[in-house]
Design an enzyme around this catalytic site. Sequence first.
Site, mmCIF file in Angstrom:
data_model
loop_
_atom_site.group_PDB
_atom_site.id
_atom_site.type_symbol
_atom_site.label_atom_id
_atom_site.label_comp_id
_atom_site.label_asym_id
_atom_site.label_seq_id
_atom_site.Cartn_x
_atom_site.Cartn_y
_atom_site.Cartn_z
ATOM 1 N N GLY A 123 0.912 -1.195 -0.041
ATOM 2 C CA GLY A 123 -0.537 0.367 0.204
ATOM 3 C C GLY A 123 0.832 1.186 0.152
ATOM 4 N N PRO A 124 1.566 1.195 0.636
ATOM 5 C CA PRO A 124 2.447 2.484 0.814
ATOM 6 C C PRO A 124 2.765 2.878 0.048
ATOM 7 C CG PRO A 124 2.504 1.224 3.046
ATOM 8 C CD PRO A 124 2.077 0.335 2.042
ATOM 9 N N ARG A 125 4.004 2.128 -1.093
ATOM 10 C CA ARG A 125 3.976 2.122 -2.476
ATOM 11 C C ARG A 125 3.690 1.966 -3.329
ATOM 12 N NH1 ARG A 125 9.738 1.839 -3.915
ATOM 13 N NH2 ARG A 125 9.247 0.223 -4.864
ATOM 14 N N VAL A 126 3.150 1.202 -4.168
ATOM 15 C CA VAL A 126 2.033 1.416 -5.197
ATOM 16 C C VAL A 126 0.731 1.130 -4.621
ATOM 17 C CG1 VAL A 126 1.469 -1.373 -5.585
ATOM 18 C CG2 VAL A 126 1.854 0.084 -7.567
ATOM 19 N N CYS A 183 -15.187 -9.082 6.390
ATOM 20 C CA CYS A 183 -16.144 -8.348 6.942
ATOM 21 C C CYS A 183 -17.515 -8.024 7.820
ATOM 22 C CB CYS A 183 -15.833 -7.005 6.047
ATOM 23 S SG CYS A 183 -16.955 -7.230 4.863
ATOM 24 N N GLU A 186 -15.127 0.251 1.391
ATOM 25 C CA GLU A 186 -16.153 -0.837 2.107
ATOM 26 C C GLU A 186 -15.065 -1.032 3.092
ATOM 27 O OE1 GLU A 186 -17.101 -3.716 3.468
ATOM 28 O OE2 GLU A 186 -16.202 -4.838 1.968
#
EC number: 1.2.1.32
Length: 487
Positions: A211-214, A287, A253
């Site tokens: 997440g933090p990169r791409v 979830c 979501e």
Amino acid sequence: MAGTNALLMLENFIDGKFLPCSSYIDSYDPSTGEVYCRVPNSGKDEIEAAVKAAREAFPSWSSRSPQERSRVLNQVADLLEQSLEEFAQAESKDQGKTLALARTMDIPRSVQNFRFFASSSLHHTSECTQMDHLGCMHYTVRAPVGVAGLISPWNLPLYLLTWKIAPAMAAGNTVIAKPSELTSVTAWMLCKLLDKAGVPPGVVNIVFGTGPRVGEALVSHPEVPLISFTGSQPTAERITQLSAPHCKKLSLELGGKNPAIIFEDANLDECIPATVRSSFANQGEICLCTSRIFVQKSIYSEFLKRFVEATRKWKVGIPSDPLVSIGALISKAHLEKVRSYVKRALAEGAQIWCGEGVDKLSLPARNQAGYFMLPTVITDIKDESCCMTEEIFGPVTCVVPFDSEEEVIERANNVKYGLAATVWSSNVGRVHRVAKKLQSGLVWTNCWLIRELNLPFGGMKSSGIGREGAKDSYDFFTEIKTITVKH
């Protein structure tokens, strides 16, 4: 691609081609704790290439008729269905879920996602009104937005990835998808089917990494006007921050702290097995799973006894074992996080009836380092406890008593989430009344997880923004325009 040193090596899929990456990250088999796969550690360069490919493919794909796009989606569904067993085996190994669940839910639903949106995309209508006194007619048209950024989670990897890709494609958009770096294999396998199905290069691009990169590179890109995300609330907050300067369309979501409300007139023969399933299916990593069970006092003791007995019958073990109901959790870090909630509950004076710290888990030697946890039932816990207010996302549920209908509605609503709820009662008037008062986007009565894909899916409060489903997904993946003609 072929494995190196027995490791499966994944590659990004951009503009119809598999492309290597300059760096990779390890991916673990949750059932053994061993590295078995290497995933591209992509970043801005890979996103730039994917955006370029998606933008170039958009004019041609968006100009195709809905019928042409529908045929392509149905072809993807056919090829996926033909490979169902291969995909189920891969999903189980990559995610830790039981092979039985991957065979009966994850992959069949992924097939259905393509077929459903291939069909529903053919049946949308537009609005038209007349103002005869002014000699005007007004009508609406919808057009695809452009390049859709899609970010899917690790709990239902292919199931939720295709739930986004299929409607985006059906509406005429091109796609850049980022699966979770923890569960990338079936997304990579899907890429192999796209060319065979007649998906033109650049229409679907799948870029792997963290997440933090791409993920941040995708979300912040000015030429990606739309982001659909399923995952955690903190990540959604970051997506919102990065998207705000570009006024992007967002579908978020997020999590849930879903209550089950069991009234004294509930059919316990149906309620108990269904509530065990709603609490512990997929290791509790859904979830929509139940993590708070409110039971009317007059039946509380009977329910608890039978519920614990039924829970103990759910076998934990190797995901490929057909007798196993609960596989491995996704990662060592997540396993420790889930266990920490049980420790905190004990520190607060709660009682553990079965599972973590109470029952012994027996595993083969090869799986001793796997991320397994017994289904755990907690009682004697306050509504304000972290176990009753925070999303645990594991095989842990709390059972508490209640007196009245008004009381339980207030307590069920007293969390920041509002995704799903279940109500058990033989009183039809009561289930309608309670369902309307619960602050949840979905309410099941006397059942759980029966889905109608035509109807809206999504939550209230901190459980997300927007809805998904036939019309809702079409509306999200298109822009509406009002045209006025004076005659």
